[in-house]
Design a protein around this motif. Structure first.
Motif, PDB file in Angstrom:
ATOM      1  N   UNK A 256     -21.859  77.290 -71.890  1.00 63.37           N
ATOM      2  CA  UNK A 256     -22.916  78.287 -71.682  1.00 63.37           C
ATOM      3  C   UNK A 256     -24.494  77.523 -71.368  1.00 63.37           C
ATOM      4  N   UNK A 257     -25.298  78.150 -70.600  1.00 63.02           N
ATOM      5  CA  UNK A 257     -26.430  77.812 -70.480  1.00 63.02           C
ATOM      6  C   UNK A 257     -27.347  78.471 -71.472  1.00 63.02           C
ATOM      7  N   UNK A 258     -28.415  77.823 -71.833  1.00 64.92           N
ATOM      8  CA  UNK A 258     -29.548  78.415 -72.550  1.00 64.92           C
ATOM      9  C   UNK A 258     -30.428  79.110 -71.515  1.00 64.92           C
ATOM     10  N   UNK A 259     -30.975  80.537 -71.840  1.00 60.76           N
ATOM     11  CA  UNK A 259     -31.958  80.812 -70.994  1.00 60.76           C
ATOM     12  C   UNK A 259     -33.017  81.875 -71.702  1.00 60.76           C
ATOM     13  N   UNK A 260     -33.802  82.346 -71.265  1.00 58.29           N
ATOM     14  CA  UNK A 260     -34.571  83.402 -72.169  1.00 58.29           C
ATOM     15  C   UNK A 260     -33.973  84.315 -73.044  1.00 58.29           C
ATOM     16  N   UNK A 261     -32.830  84.884 -72.635  1.00 54.82           N
ATOM     17  CA  UNK A 261     -32.277  85.966 -73.466  1.00 54.82           C
ATOM     18  C   UNK A 261     -31.242  85.434 -74.483  1.00 54.82           C
ATOM     19  N   UNK A 262     -30.744  84.162 -74.263  1.00 52.64           N
ATOM     20  CA  UNK A 262     -29.837  83.946 -74.982  1.00 52.64           C
ATOM     21  C   UNK A 262     -29.680  82.257 -74.935  1.00 52.64           C
ATOM     22  N   UNK A 263     -29.519  81.572 -76.239  1.00 50.89           N
ATOM     23  CA  UNK A 263     -29.364  80.232 -76.420  1.00 50.89           C
ATOM     24  C   UNK A 263     -27.662  79.733 -76.072  1.00 50.89           C
ATOM     25  N   UNK A 264     -27.688  78.599 -75.631  1.00 47.49           N
ATOM     26  CA  UNK A 264     -26.177  78.295 -75.624  1.00 47.49           C
ATOM     27  C   UNK A 264     -25.327  78.675 -76.651  1.00 47.49           C
ATOM     28  N   UNK A 265     -25.844  78.166 -77.918  1.00 48.32           N
ATOM     29  CA  UNK A 265     -25.067  78.467 -79.341  1.00 48.32           C
ATOM     30  C   UNK A 265     -24.764  79.855 -79.396  1.00 48.32           C
ATOM     31  N   UNK A 266     -25.633  80.898 -79.436  1.00 47.24           N
ATOM     32  CA  UNK A 266     -25.697  82.174 -79.328  1.00 47.24           C
ATOM     33  C   UNK A 266     -24.519  82.628 -78.200  1.00 47.24           C
ATOM     34  N   UNK A 267     -24.591  82.366 -76.940  1.00 50.28           N
ATOM     35  CA  UNK A 267     -23.667  82.669 -76.227  1.00 50.28           C
ATOM     36  C   UNK A 267     -22.196  82.259 -76.407  1.00 50.28           C
ATOM     37  N   UNK A 268     -22.064  80.835 -77.038  1.00 51.37           N
ATOM     38  CA  UNK A 268     -20.833  80.505 -77.487  1.00 51.37           C
ATOM     39  C   UNK A 268     -20.375  81.450 -78.594  1.00 51.37           C
ATOM     40  N   UNK A 269     -20.951  81.675 -79.558  1.00 48.50           N
ATOM     41  CA  UNK A 269     -20.705  82.606 -80.421  1.00 48.50           C
ATOM     42  C   UNK A 269     -20.149  83.927 -80.135  1.00 48.50           C
ATOM     43  N   UNK A 270     -21.219  84.646 -79.142  1.00 49.38           N
ATOM     44  CA  UNK A 270     -20.808  85.858 -78.451  1.00 49.38           C
ATOM     45  C   UNK A 270     -19.325  85.865 -77.833  1.00 49.38           C
ATOM     46  N   UNK A 271     -19.061  84.792 -77.160  1.00 51.53           N
ATOM     47  CA  UNK A 271     -18.120  84.530 -76.308  1.00 51.53           C
ATOM     48  C   UNK A 271     -16.830  84.797 -77.242  1.00 51.53           C
ATOM     49  N   UNK A 272     -17.033  84.097 -78.399  1.00 53.84           N
ATOM     50  CA  UNK A 272     -15.904  84.223 -79.477  1.00 53.84           C
ATOM     51  C   UNK A 272     -15.767  85.679 -79.812  1.00 53.84           C
ATOM     52  N   UNK A 273     -16.809  85.979 -80.389  1.00 53.99           N
ATOM     53  CA  UNK A 273     -16.765  87.535 -80.828  1.00 53.99           C
ATOM     54  C   UNK A 273     -16.087  88.573 -79.857  1.00 53.99           C
ATOM     55  N   UNK A 274     -16.619  88.446 -78.497  1.00 52.47           N
ATOM     56  CA  UNK A 274     -16.178  89.427 -77.699  1.00 52.47           C
ATOM     57  C   UNK A 274     -14.643  89.021 -77.347  1.00 52.47           C
ATOM     58  N   UNK A 275     -14.126  87.821 -77.368  1.00 51.10           N
ATOM     59  CA  UNK A 275     -12.889  87.716 -77.070  1.00 51.10           C
ATOM     60  C   UNK A 275     -11.745  88.082 -78.114  1.00 51.10           C
TER      61      UNK A 275
END
Lengths: 294, 794
Positions: A256-275
Motif C-alpha cells: 500500500x501507498x502512504x497518502x494524506x489519509x492513511x499511512x501504508x502501515x495503517x492501510x495494511x492493518x486495515x486490509x487485514x481487519x477488513x479481510x
C-alpha cells in the motif's frame, strides 16, 4: 477552474462515437456521466480536443441477463446498478458494494462502464469487475472485441483501451447458486474513496471453502485479485484460524501507498481487519440461495 | 444566578419566539442575489496566476502569446499597478510587532504557494484562464523554513527582510507565581497540544465585483465580505478616495466562518483594475483558489502544564504557545488575532490564581491565518479541557466533579482571569449541571462501563468554556488594533406609508439577522414585523459600522436597534398624542396600532405617518418631527457567554473510526431572540467543531506545497458524520446590557473539538492514550494505539 477549449460531438450511435474518437487523432474523450472527467477537465489535467457525448445513444442504459452473466451497458448509471432487481438477486455482493459509491448526485450521473474506464485504484467498479471475472466489450472503427477485466485494467488511471475505442458494455459473471459473499469498505466519510476495501465470494462443499475469489482496492496502484490466497483457502474449513492466516497472507502480498489519509502501515492493518471480517461473513452466507444462474 | 424567568415577566410578543427566517424564502427559491449573479454591462473577468513557489524572488514575467488569446483585454503584474494604490498596513500597538504590507499582487518576491502574482483581465473567465497557461514566471527560489518551529529559529531564512525576524508577535500574560505553584502542587499534568491548520470553507467562494463611476469618480465594490465597513475604510485610504466616493456592498453572502472577514488580495485588485480600466471587473474564486489562498485558521502548538491540589482545585497554569500565522499579518486583525487569543483564553472559565502564558506568532510561507469561527478559543479550550481531564484521571476524580469544583461561581462574578479577562455573570456552573442532567450523566457512565466490559471502546468527554461576545469599546477585538469594534449604529425611519426601514452597519451572511433584528425592532417600536425591512451589508447605510464578526451583531445590533426604536417610538407617540388629543403617557403601541388606554381610541402607524408626512399643516410646524432616529450602542465590556458540551463516542478497534454517538450542549446566550436561529447556530457550529476534531486539516508538505487543494483531500463533515445534537438553553439574566442578549454564533466550534478529544481519550483510557493532536484521524489513532501496545502487530 474552467476547461480548455474543446470540440463537442453528440454521438447518435456507437459507430458515430468511435468514428469521432478516431477523428480526434488520439485526443478524444468519451463523455458519459462525466463525474471524473469533468473535474479533471476543469483542473486542466485533461485537455481533450474532442469530447464525444454518448448520452443520446439509444439502448446503452440497460442491465440484461445473458448466458451466465449480467451485461451492463455503457450508460448504466450507478443508481440503476444500485437499485436494479437483477443485480440484487444475482450478484448481491455488487448490490452491497453500490451503497459505498459516492453520493446521490454522483450516483445519478456516473456510469459503471465509465468508472471501469477511469480505473481509479480506490473506486468500486474496477474492483468488482475483477472480482466477477468481468469481460469488457469494446467497439472501434476497426471492429468489435472483448477483453478480460484483468487484461483491461493496466494500472492507476490506466487501461488497455485504444484512443479510437469505446467500452459499450461490461459483462459480470453471475456467481453460482449458494455462493457466500461479503463486501467491506472503509473510508473517512461515507461515500468517499475507500482507504481500503475487500470483496469476497466463496462456495461451500463438504464443509469446506471452494472457488474462493478475493478482490481488494485502495491497497495498490490498481484493484487486485489474489490468486495465491484464493488457492490457499481452497478446500480449507471456514475457521477463524484460516481467515487469520488468509488475512496475514493478504497483508504480506500488498504494497500500500502512504497518502494524506492513511499511512501504508495503517492501510495494511486495515486490509487485514477488513479481510477477517469479510471472509467470516462470506463463509456465513454460503449455502444461502441467491437465485444464481446455476 | 437568576435565570431569565419568562413566567414572571411578561414576555414581549416577538423576541423569544421560534419565528422562521424571513430571508429563507428568497434564498431557498434561488431568488437570492450573490456577487456572482451580478453582470453589469461591459463586465470583465479576472483570473489570477498564482505563485507555485513558497518563497522566491520574481526575476521576470513572460506573458508570451497571452495577449493573442481572443477576449484578453489586459494583463497586469505588481509593477503595472504600483502607482495606483497604497498597501494596506495592519497596524497594532503591540511591542515588537511588524506590520507586513498587504498588496493586490506580489511585489518583488512571493511568500506562499497560491499568492497572486499576475492578473489577466478578459471578456470571460475562460479566456482569462486560457491566457494564464501561456504566461511564465521566472523565479529564483529562496530558502524556506516551512514549519513554525524552524521559522522561529534565529538563523531561519526571513520571509519579510524588513521585519528582521519571522517572530513578529511575542506576548506574555502573567499573574502570581506559577513556577512556585507548580513546584508545590500535589498533581501536575502536562501536554503538547496541536490544533492543526484549517480553512473556513464557506459554500460561496470569495467573490468581488468593482465598478468605477467615471461621472462621480466613485467606486462601488460588491463583495462577499462580512466586514463591508472596514473594507470601505481601508479601500478609501489605499485608493485615496473620500468615504462618500467609496461604497462597499455585501449582497447575499453564502457564509464566511471568518474567511470573508479580512481584506483579500483579490478584493483590492478588482478595485484597482476597475478604476484603471474604467470598466466593471469581477473576480470569483474557484474552490481550489479558496482552499489555496483564503485566510486559514489555528495552527498552534500549545505546551502547557497544569497544577492541581489534592482536592482537584486548580493552582496554576504555565503555557508556551507558538502560532503559525502564515506569510502575512492579515488586515485589519493582524496575525496576533488567533495566537494571542489562545493565551488570553487558556485559563478558561475557571478560578485559578497563578498563570503565565507566553505566545509567539511566526511568519511562515503559507496563506495568512485570520479569523475563524471561535478564534483562539477552539485551540485554548482543547488544551485546557484536555489538561482538566488528565488531572481528573490522575486524581481518580470524575471529569464533571473537577469542573464543578473550579468553574467560577455566581458569587464570584465579575472574575478576573490570570490573563486579565473579566468574566461577567454567566451560567458557568448551570451549564455544566444542565448538560449532565440533560443526558442523565450517571446513566451514561453506566452505559459506557457496560460497553467497556464488552471490550468496546466507548468514551464520554466534557468541555466547559466561556467566551467574550459582543465586545464593546473597552477591549479591541484584536490586540492593539486601532479600529473601533466597540460600537454599532442603527438608523430607523418610518415613511409616509407607515413602512419601517431599519438600517445597520452589521452584515448578515447566514445569521438570520434580518429576522432577529426585525423581531427586536417590532417589539420596541410596537409595529408589525412584516412592516419592517432590515437593511445591512452596505457601508453607505450608516456613518460608521464595521460588520458582523466576533459574535457581536445580536448584542451590538440588537442594542442599537432597541435604542433607536425607542427614540422613533417616542416621536410616533408624540405625533399620535397630538392627533388623538390625549396625553402621550396614555398611549401604547403594539402590532402597528397605537391605542389610548383611557378611551380605547386607536390610530395605525400608517395613519400617524400619513398625517406627519403627507398632510401639510395637520401637525403644527413647530411640533412636527420626521419619524426617524439613529443611535449607536456600545456594550463597553461586552458579554460573557458560557457553555458545556458533552460528547459520547465509540472507536472501532478494527478501523479506528470514531463515531459520535451522542452530543449535547448546554449554553447560556442570555435572552434568546429566536430559539430556532440559536438552535441552528449551535447545530452548525458543532458540525464545524466535529469537522475540526475528526476530519479537517490543511496540509502543506516540507516544500511548502499545499496537499489539500480539493474537497477530496480536505474533508469537511457531511450529513452522515453528524449525530443528533441535544441542546439546553440556560438564559441567564444580563441586567447591564440593553436587551440582555449575549453573542452565540461561534460557541459550537469552541466546545466540540475539546469534548470529542476528551471522549476519544476516555474511550482509550484503558490503553492510557491521551489525544494531543486534532483532528484525531483513524491513522493517528492507529499509531497511538500501536505505540501504547508497544508492538507493530495489532
Amino acid at each position: 477552474m474552467k476547461p480548455a477549449r474543446f470540440d463537442y460531438v453528440r454521438a447518435e450511435s456507437i459507430a458515430h462515437a468511435v468514428e469521432a474518437l478516431a477523428g480526434a487523432g488520439g485526443d478524444g474523450k468519451v463523455l458519459a456521466g462525466g463525474q471524473s472527467l469533468m473535474p479533471m477537465m476543469n483542473f486542466r489535467l485533461v485537455k481533450p480536443s474532442v469530447l464525444v457525448d454518448i448520452n443520446r445513444i439509444p439502448d446503452l442504459d440497460r442491465i440484461t441477463q445473458e448466458a451466465g452473466v449480467l451485461r451492463l451497458g455503457a450508460l448504466v448509471r450507478h443508481r440503476m446498478t444500485a437499485e436494479d432487481g437483477l443485480v440484487a438477486r444475482h450478484i448481491p455482493v455488487l448490490h452491497a458494494a453500490m451503497k459505498h459509491v459516492a453520493h446521490l448526485t454522483v450516483r445519478n450521473r456516473g456510469t459503471f462502464c465509465g468508472s471501469v474506464c477511469h480505473a481509479d485504484p480506490a473506486a468500486e467498479m474496477p474492483m468488482m469487475t475483477l472480482l466477477l471475472d468481468g469481460t469488457i466489450h469494446i467497439a472501434s472503427p476497426r471492429g468489435d472485441r472483448t477483453m478480460a477485466a484483468r487484461d483491461f485494467l493496466v494500472g492507476s488511471l490506466s487501461t488497455a483501451l485504444e484512443p479510437d475505442e469505446m467500452v459499450v458494455a461490461v459483462d459480470l459473471a453471475i456467481p453460482e447458486d449458494g455462493t457466500g459473499w461479503a463486501f467491506e469498505e472503509f473510508s473517512r466519510r461515507h461515500g468517499d474513496y475507500a482507504l481500503a476495501a475487500i470483496a469476497v465470494l466463496m462456495a461451500r462443499a463438504d464443509g469446506r471453502m471452494r472457488n474462493v475469489r478475493i478482490a481488494m482496492m485502495g491497497i495498490a496502484d490498481t484493484a487486485l485479485r489474489f490468486a495465491d490466497v484464493e488457492a490457499a483457502l481452497e478446500g480449507r474449513e471456514g475457521t477463524p484460524a484460516a481467515f487469520d492466516e488468509a488475512a496475514a497472507l493478504l497483508q504480506a502480498a500488498i504494497q500500500p501507498n502512504s497518502d494524506l489519509n492513511a499511512s501504508a502501515d495503517y492501510r495494511r492493518h486495515l486490509a487485514g481487519a477488513l479481510a477477517r471480517r469479510a471472509l467470516a461473513e462470506a463463509w456465513q452466507r454460503t449455502g444461502e440461495t441467491t437465485g444464481g444462474a446455476a | 444566578m437568576t435565570a431569565f424567568d419568562a413566567s414572571v415577566e411578561m414576555r414581549p410578543r416577538l423576541v423569544g419566539q421560534r419565528i422562521k427566517r424571513t430571508e429563507d424564502p428568497r434564498l431557498l427559491t434561488g431568488s437570492g442575489r450573490y456577487v456572482d449573479d451580478m453582470a453589469p454591462q461591459g463586465l470583465l473577468h479576472v483570473a489570477v496566476l498564482r505563485s507555485d513557489q513558497p518563497h522566491a524572488r520574481i526575476r521576470s514575467i513572460d506573458v508570451g502569446e497571452a495577449f493573442a488569446v481572443p477576449g484578453v483585454v489586459a494583463i497586469f503584474d505588481a509593477g503595472d499597478i504600483a502607482g495606483d494604490f497604497k498597501p494596506a498596513i495592519p497596524t497594532s500597538r503591540m511591542k515588537g510587532y511588524y506590520a507586513t504590507p498587504f498588496r493586490p499582487l506580489a511585489e518583488g518576491k512571493v511568500r506562499y504557494v497560491g499568492e497572486p502574482v499576475v492578473a489577466v483581465v478578459a471578456e470571460s473567465r475562460y479566456a482569462a484562464e486560457d491566457a494564464l497557461e501561456l504566461i511564465s514566471i521566472d523565479y529564483e527560489p529562496l530558502p524556506v523554513a516551512v514549519s513554525k518551529d524552524d521559522a522561529a529559529m534565529d538563523d531561519a531564512p526571513l520571509l519579510h527582510d524588513e521585519a528582521g525576524t519571522n517572530v513578529i508577535i511575542s506576548r506574555t500574560f502573567a499573574r502570581g507565581d506559577v513556577d512556585a505553584a507548580i513546584a508545590a502542587a500535589a498533581v501536575v499534568v502536562k501536554g503538547r497540544f496541536r490544533m492543526t491548520r484549517k480553512t473556513p470553507m464557506p459554500m460561496e467562494t470569495r467573490s468581488y465585483l468593482a465598478e468605477w463611476d467615471r461621472r462621480r469618480q466613485a467606486l462601488t465594490l460588491h463583495s462577499s465580505t462580512n466586514i463591508p465597513g472596514i473594507i470601505c475604510d481601508v479601500l478609501g485610504s489605499c485608493l485615496d478616495l473620500p468615504g462618500n466616493r467609496v461604497r462597499v456592498v455585501a449582497p447575499d453572502v453564502g457564509g464566511s466562518f471568518g474567511g470573508k472577514g479580512s481584506l483579500n488580495h483579490e478584493e483590492m485588485l478588482v478595485c484597482v483594475l476597475a478604476r484603471k480600466l474604467e470598466r466593471p471587473v469581477k473576480f470569483v474564486a474557484d474552490r481550489m483558489e479558496d482552499l489555496t489562498a483564503m485566510s486559514q485558521a489555528f495552527d498552534e502548538t500549545i505546551e502547557a502544564e497544569l497544577a492541581v491540589d489534592a482536592d482537584g482545585r486548580l493552582l496554576g497554569l504555565r503555557a508556551d504557545v507558538i502560532g503559525d500565522i502564515g506569510a502575512y499579518s492579515i488586515y485589519p486583525w493582524t496575525g496576533a488575532l488567533e495566537p494571542v487569543q489562545v493565551v488570553s483564553f487558556l485559563p478558561g472559565p475557571y478560578r485559578m490564581e497563578h498563570y503565565r502564558g507566553r505566545v509567539r506568532g511566526v511568519l511562515t510561507p503559507k496563506p495568512p491565518t485570520g479569523p475563524y469561527r471561535g478564534v483562539g478559543r477552539p485551540s485554548s479550550t482543547f488544551a485546557m479541557e484536555r489538561l482538566m481531564d488528565m488531572a481528573a484521571r490522575k486524581l481518580g476524580m470524575d471529569p464533571s466533579e473537577i469542573r464543578r469544583r473550579n468553574l467560577v461561581t455566581a458569587e464570584e462574578f465579575p472574575y478576573r482571569t490570570g490573563s486579565g479577562i473579566i468574566w461577567d455573570r454567566s451560567a458557568f456552573q448551570e451549564c455544566l449541571q444542565g448538560v449532565c442532567e440533560l443526558v442523565d450523566y450517571p446513566a451514561l457512565l453506566r452505559q459506557r462501563d457496560a460497553a467497556r466490559a464488552e471490550g468496546r471502546w466507548v468514551g464520554i468527554g466534557l468541555a466547559s468554556y466561556a467566551e467574550l461576545t459582543g465586545i464593546g469599546s473597552r477591549i479591541a477585538v484584536a490586540p492593539g488594533m486601532p479600529i473601533n469594534t466597540g460600537t454599532e449604529t442603527a438608523s430607523i425611519r418610518i415613511d409616509a406609508t407607515g413602512a419601517v426601514t431599519a438600517a445597520f452597519g452589521i452584515s448578515s451572511h447566514g445569521q438570520g439577522l434580518e429576522t432577529t433584528l426585525a423581531q427586536v425592532v417590532a417589539d420596541e417600536l410596537g409595529c408589525r414585523m412584516e412592516d419592517i425591512e432590515i437593511q445591512h451589508g452596505d457601508s453607505a447605510l450608516v456613518p460608521m459600522g464595521t460588520g458582523t464578526y466576533a459574535s457581536r451583531s445580536a448584542v451590538l445590533g440588537g442594542g442599537a436597534a432597541t435604542k433607536t426604536a425607542r427614540v422613533v417610538k417616542a416621536k410616533v407617540l408624540k405625533a399620535a398624542a397630538f392627533l388623538m388629543d390625549v396625553p402621550v403617557d396614555d398611549l401604547e403601541a403594539e402590532g402597528g396600532i397605537i391605542r389610548a388606554r383611557s378611551s380605547n381610541a386607536t390610530m395605525t402607524f400608517r395613519e400617524v405617518a400619513h398625517a406627519v408626512y403627507a398632510q401639510m399643516g395637520r401637525i403644527p410646524h413647530e411640533q412636527r418631527e420626521d419619524l426617524v432616529g439613529s443611535e449607536s450602542y456600545d456594550p463597553y465590556l461586552g458579554t460573557a457567554c458560557a457553555s458545556t458540551h458533552l460528547a459520547m463516542v465509540e472507536v472501532d478497534p478494527a478501523t479506528f473510526a470514531v463515531t459520535v454517538k451522542r452530543f449535547a450542549v448546554a449554553e447560556d446566550c442570555g435572552r434568546i431572540i429566536n430559539p430556532l436561529i440559536v438552535d441552528g447556530q449551535v447545530h452548525g457550529a458543532v458540525a464545524q467543531g466535529i469537522g475540526a476534531a475528526l476530519l479537517e486539516e490543511v496540509v502543506h508538505d516540507e516544500g511548502g506545497q499545499l496537499l489539500t487543494a480539493s474537497l477530496a483531500d480536505y474533508l469537511v463533515p457531511i450529513a452522515s458524520t453528524m449525530p443528533e445534537i441535544e441542546i439546553l438553553h440556560v438564559e441567564a439574566d444580563l441586567p447591564n446590557n440593553i436587551g440582555g442578549f449575549r453573542g452565540m454564533g461561534e460557541g459550537g466550534t469552541i466546545g466540540a473539538p475539546a469534548a470529542i478529544a476528551n471522549a476519544v481519550s476516555d474511550a482509550l483510557a484503558p490503553l492510557g492514550i491521551e489525544v494531543d493532536t486534532l483532528p484525531v484521524t483513524p491513522d493517528r489513532l492507529f499509531r497511538l494505539v500501536q505505540a501504547a501496545r508497544g508492538s507493530a502487530r495489532l
